[in-house]
Motif scaffolding. Sequence first.
Motif, PDB file in Angstrom:
ATOM      1  N   VAL A  22      20.201 129.048  46.656  1.00 58.77           N
ATOM      2  CA  VAL A  22      19.806 128.751  45.280  1.00 58.77           C
ATOM      3  C   VAL A  22      18.841 127.581  45.341  1.00 58.77           C
ATOM      4  O   VAL A  22      19.116 126.572  45.994  1.00 58.77           O
ATOM      5  CB  VAL A  22      21.052 128.369  44.438  1.00 58.77           C
ATOM      6  CG1 VAL A  22      20.631 127.847  43.068  1.00 58.77           C
ATOM      7  CG2 VAL A  22      21.991 129.562  44.307  1.00 58.77           C
ATOM      8  N   ARG A  23      17.695 127.742  44.691  1.00 51.96           N
ATOM      9  CA  ARG A  23      16.720 126.650  44.622  1.00 51.96           C
ATOM     10  C   ARG A  23      17.054 125.839  43.383  1.00 51.96           C
ATOM     11  O   ARG A  23      17.154 126.388  42.277  1.00 51.96           O
ATOM     12  CB  ARG A  23      15.315 127.252  44.514  1.00 51.96           C
ATOM     13  CG  ARG A  23      14.202 126.221  44.463  1.00 51.96           C
ATOM     14  CD  ARG A  23      13.817 125.797  45.858  1.00 51.96           C
ATOM     15  NE  ARG A  23      12.582 125.027  45.874  1.00 51.96           N
ATOM     16  CZ  ARG A  23      12.528 123.710  46.060  1.00 51.96           C
ATOM     17  NH1 ARG A  23      13.630 122.995  46.208  1.00 51.96           N
ATOM     18  NH2 ARG A  23      11.363 123.094  46.097  1.00 51.96           N
ATOM     19  N   LEU A  24      17.257 124.548  43.562  1.00 49.06           N
ATOM     20  CA  LEU A  24      17.634 123.715  42.420  1.00 49.06           C
ATOM     21  C   LEU A  24      16.432 122.921  41.941  1.00 49.06           C
ATOM     22  O   LEU A  24      15.566 122.557  42.725  1.00 49.06           O
ATOM     23  CB  LEU A  24      18.770 122.782  42.830  1.00 49.06           C
ATOM     24  CG  LEU A  24      20.033 123.567  43.201  1.00 49.06           C
ATOM     25  CD1 LEU A  24      20.586 123.110  44.519  1.00 49.06           C
ATOM     26  CD2 LEU A  24      21.066 123.439  42.120  1.00 49.06           C
ATOM     27  N   ALA A  25      16.434 122.644  40.656  1.00 51.34           N
ATOM     28  CA  ALA A  25      15.318 121.901  40.073  1.00 51.34           C
ATOM     29  C   ALA A  25      15.288 120.497  40.650  1.00 51.34           C
ATOM     30  O   ALA A  25      16.336 119.883  40.864  1.00 51.34           O
ATOM     31  CB  ALA A  25      15.499 121.833  38.577  1.00 51.34           C
ATOM     32  N   ARG A  34      21.870 133.345  43.128  1.00 53.97           N
ATOM     33  CA  ARG A  34      20.454 133.134  43.454  1.00 53.97           C
ATOM     34  C   ARG A  34      19.795 132.104  42.548  1.00 53.97           C
ATOM     35  O   ARG A  34      18.718 131.609  42.837  1.00 53.97           O
ATOM     36  CB  ARG A  34      19.674 134.467  43.360  1.00 53.97           C
ATOM     37  CG  ARG A  34      20.116 135.525  44.361  1.00 53.97           C
ATOM     38  CD  ARG A  34      19.834 135.099  45.818  1.00 53.97           C
ATOM     39  NE  ARG A  34      20.340 136.096  46.739  1.00 53.97           N
ATOM     40  CZ  ARG A  34      21.561 136.082  47.277  1.00 53.97           C
ATOM     41  NH1 ARG A  34      22.389 135.081  47.019  1.00 53.97           N
ATOM     42  NH2 ARG A  34      21.965 137.033  48.088  1.00 53.97           N
ATOM     43  N   THR A  35      20.406 131.853  41.414  1.00 54.49           N
ATOM     44  CA  THR A  35      19.856 130.835  40.514  1.00 54.49           C
ATOM     45  C   THR A  35      20.980 129.877  40.132  1.00 54.49           C
ATOM     46  O   THR A  35      22.157 130.211  40.282  1.00 54.49           O
ATOM     47  CB  THR A  35      19.300 131.463  39.209  1.00 54.49           C
ATOM     48  OG1 THR A  35      20.399 132.056  38.507  1.00 54.49           O
ATOM     49  CG2 THR A  35      18.244 132.514  39.484  1.00 54.49           C
ATOM     50  N   VAL A  36      20.590 128.721  39.613  1.00 60.60           N
ATOM     51  CA  VAL A  36      21.577 127.707  39.268  1.00 60.60           C
ATOM     52  C   VAL A  36      22.621 128.264  38.314  1.00 60.60           C
ATOM     53  O   VAL A  36      23.815 127.975  38.415  1.00 60.60           O
ATOM     54  CB  VAL A  36      20.889 126.487  38.611  1.00 60.60           C
ATOM     55  CG1 VAL A  36      21.895 125.382  38.374  1.00 60.60           C
ATOM     56  CG2 VAL A  36      19.769 125.992  39.485  1.00 60.60           C
ATOM     57  N   SER A  37      22.174 129.113  37.387  1.00 59.50           N
ATOM     58  CA  SER A  37      23.125 129.621  36.401  1.00 59.50           C
ATOM     59  C   SER A  37      24.141 130.576  37.021  1.00 59.50           C
ATOM     60  O   SER A  37      25.178 130.858  36.411  1.00 59.50           O
ATOM     61  CB  SER A  37      22.373 130.294  35.251  1.00 59.50           C
ATOM     62  OG  SER A  37      21.524 131.284  35.790  1.00 59.50           O
ATOM     63  N   ASP A  38      23.867 131.071  38.237  1.00 58.37           N
ATOM     64  CA  ASP A  38      24.866 131.908  38.926  1.00 58.37           C
ATOM     65  C   ASP A  38      25.988 131.072  39.532  1.00 58.37           C
ATOM     66  O   ASP A  38      27.003 131.612  39.965  1.00 58.37           O
ATOM     67  CB  ASP A  38      24.221 132.702  40.080  1.00 58.37           C
ATOM     68  CG  ASP A  38      23.188 133.705  39.583  1.00 58.37           C
ATOM     69  OD1 ASP A  38      23.297 134.134  38.418  1.00 58.37           O
ATOM     70  OD2 ASP A  38      22.282 134.061  40.363  1.00 58.37           O
ATOM     71  N   TYR A  47      18.273 122.557  47.524  1.00 59.16           N
ATOM     72  CA  TYR A  47      18.693 123.908  47.915  1.00 59.16           C
ATOM     73  C   TYR A  47      20.208 123.895  48.093  1.00 59.16           C
ATOM     74  O   TYR A  47      20.757 122.901  48.569  1.00 59.16           O
ATOM     75  CB  TYR A  47      18.095 124.339  49.267  1.00 59.16           C
ATOM     76  CG  TYR A  47      16.594 124.420  49.307  1.00 59.16           C
ATOM     77  CD1 TYR A  47      15.926 125.634  49.081  1.00 59.16           C
ATOM     78  CD2 TYR A  47      15.829 123.284  49.586  1.00 59.16           C
ATOM     79  CE1 TYR A  47      14.543 125.705  49.126  1.00 59.16           C
ATOM     80  CE2 TYR A  47      14.444 123.352  49.620  1.00 59.16           C
ATOM     81  CZ  TYR A  47      13.817 124.560  49.390  1.00 59.16           C
ATOM     82  OH  TYR A  47      12.443 124.624  49.429  1.00 59.16           O
ATOM     83  N   ARG A  58      28.401 123.391  40.636  1.00 61.42           N
ATOM     84  CA  ARG A  58      27.254 122.562  40.229  1.00 61.42           C
ATOM     85  C   ARG A  58      27.663 121.091  40.175  1.00 61.42           C
ATOM     86  O   ARG A  58      26.925 120.204  40.587  1.00 61.42           O
ATOM     87  CB  ARG A  58      26.750 123.008  38.849  1.00 61.42           C
ATOM     88  CG  ARG A  58      25.711 124.112  38.967  1.00 61.42           C
ATOM     89  CD  ARG A  58      25.169 124.456  37.616  1.00 61.42           C
ATOM     90  NE  ARG A  58      25.974 125.506  36.994  1.00 61.42           N
ATOM     91  CZ  ARG A  58      25.930 125.841  35.718  1.00 61.42           C
ATOM     92  NH1 ARG A  58      25.124 125.184  34.895  1.00 61.42           N
ATOM     93  NH2 ARG A  58      26.656 126.823  35.254  1.00 61.42           N
ATOM     94  N   GLU A  67      17.949 135.180  52.316  1.00 61.63           N
ATOM     95  CA  GLU A  67      17.788 135.150  50.852  1.00 61.63           C
ATOM     96  C   GLU A  67      18.977 134.507  50.153  1.00 61.63           C
ATOM     97  O   GLU A  67      18.963 134.331  48.935  1.00 61.63           O
ATOM     98  CB  GLU A  67      17.571 136.584  50.329  1.00 61.63           C
ATOM     99  CG  GLU A  67      18.801 137.507  50.377  1.00 61.63           C
ATOM    100  CD  GLU A  67      19.351 137.789  51.793  1.00 61.63           C
ATOM    101  OE1 GLU A  67      18.590 137.653  52.774  1.00 61.63           O
ATOM    102  OE2 GLU A  67      20.553 138.121  51.909  1.00 61.63           O
TER     103      GLU A  67
END
Length: 426
Positions: free
Chosen positions: A422-425, A385-389, A411, A395, A419
């Motif tokens: 992952v939303r990426l910066a 769900r997050t970049v670190s996952d 994304y 990546r 759901e």
Amino acid sequence: MPATVVVGTQWGDEGKGKLTDLLAKDVRVVVRYQGGHNAGHTIVVDGETFALQLIPSGVLYDHVVPVIGNGVVVEPTVLLAECAALAARGIDMSRLVVSGNAHLVMPYHIELDRVTERYLGKAKLGTTKRGIGPAYADKAARIGLRVQDLLDPKIFRQKLDVVLREKNAILAKVYNRLPLDADQIAAKYLDEVAPALGPMIGDSVRLVHEALDAGQQIMLEGAQATFLDLDHGTYPFVTSSNPTAGGACVGTGIGPRDIDRVLGIAKAYVTRVGSGPMPTEVAGEQGDMLVELGHEYGTNTGRRRRPGWLDLVLLRHAVRLNSLSEIAITKLDVLSAFDTVKVCVGYLDRDELYEHVPYHQSVLHRVQPVYRDLPGWRADLSGARTVSDLPEAARAYLDVISEYIRVPVTYAGVGPGREQYVRLAV
Ligand code: GDP
Ligand code: IMO
Ligand code: MG
């Protein structure tokens, strides 16, 4: 507030439905701007699957006004069936607005699509046989029937009689088919369709502009994709409309300055349904893996999609054709099964290296892809769900894409569920 366009960057089925639904959470109006029921847009919410053909993918939210824009071709019985199916699942369909300027897909369009495909034999396009090409052809020839014609039975009948005379002559004399009956078509469209669809028919252009004037956020949802575009795709293996972002203006009735965000959707690999060139197509075991793990069978027609590795040359061209401001990479999870993943960074044709899409179609048919091999990640991404996952190799894969196309990946899709992203910066 200006509009956002969601556009497919490959040959369709990139996950436009999922991303449109995702972004629709924060918007007021979602407009479908081209195509017809050749599209199949899937949304999965809490394990429940919605497969939409004509209705915009924002429809699952109560706060969204779903609009079928003037650029769409509408098969009204399919539309009404889709409305009924959604209503049966508790969705309020009274909000739907259908542009009066949208063209109707008529029974003879569907019949002509079928017979012309058969007639083409080996040279067939592999259309969805939904009558899309013939309907857009009639629009361009100025003999189409529009949604608003349903509101005027006299005009509808007059236009139908004129056009059907020609269509029946073609069906009978060229294709040896039985003629269609004007009374039957009129009865179906005027007595059954018109009363049901009538209340939904409206001035979609005014609606969209009033929303823009009121500072509301609107989204324009494309169907099909950049390389199925009538002008910019792999002609003649294309659809008969303009899915590229420019089509969003025409198919909605706004100008380019009303758009400030263009989100391209790309699969982490590519698929294509129907005929036409596909430089990175993969046969054999790896292709089968992509198809089976990605469930690459048409949402709509059930046809097996042709699988291939991600083509960055095409993707970079899609950035230009659509002025993409960002890109969503979907189905990253599907690549988890591979030790090595490939991306195409050039084409080779008779010792000539292409780093752009060759303008001559014959060259595109011949080229061999030049691949860059990247390490796979071999990890289940479905819960990320997050970049670190995301594993480092996943990546890195996204970084290679954004560096090559010079547009941020914002994304990453890790499963079909609403759901699962992952939303990426930025
Ligand atoms: P569209 O035509 O662009 O809306 O795409 P389709 O709905 O035809 O095809 C995309 C398919 O992939 C659908 O079955 C989606 O549920 C599914 N999907 C979308 N995003 C993801 C993702 O990130 N991972 C996986 N595994 N499936 C996805
Ligand atoms: P979505 O919106 C994938 C393909 C057909 C055929 C070509 C022309 O779900 O991404 P048509 O019936 O439009 O005249 O067929 O275009 N095609 C699609 N492929 N996804 C779609 O829609 C498609 N809509 C049309 O397979 O190759
Ligand atoms: Mg689809």
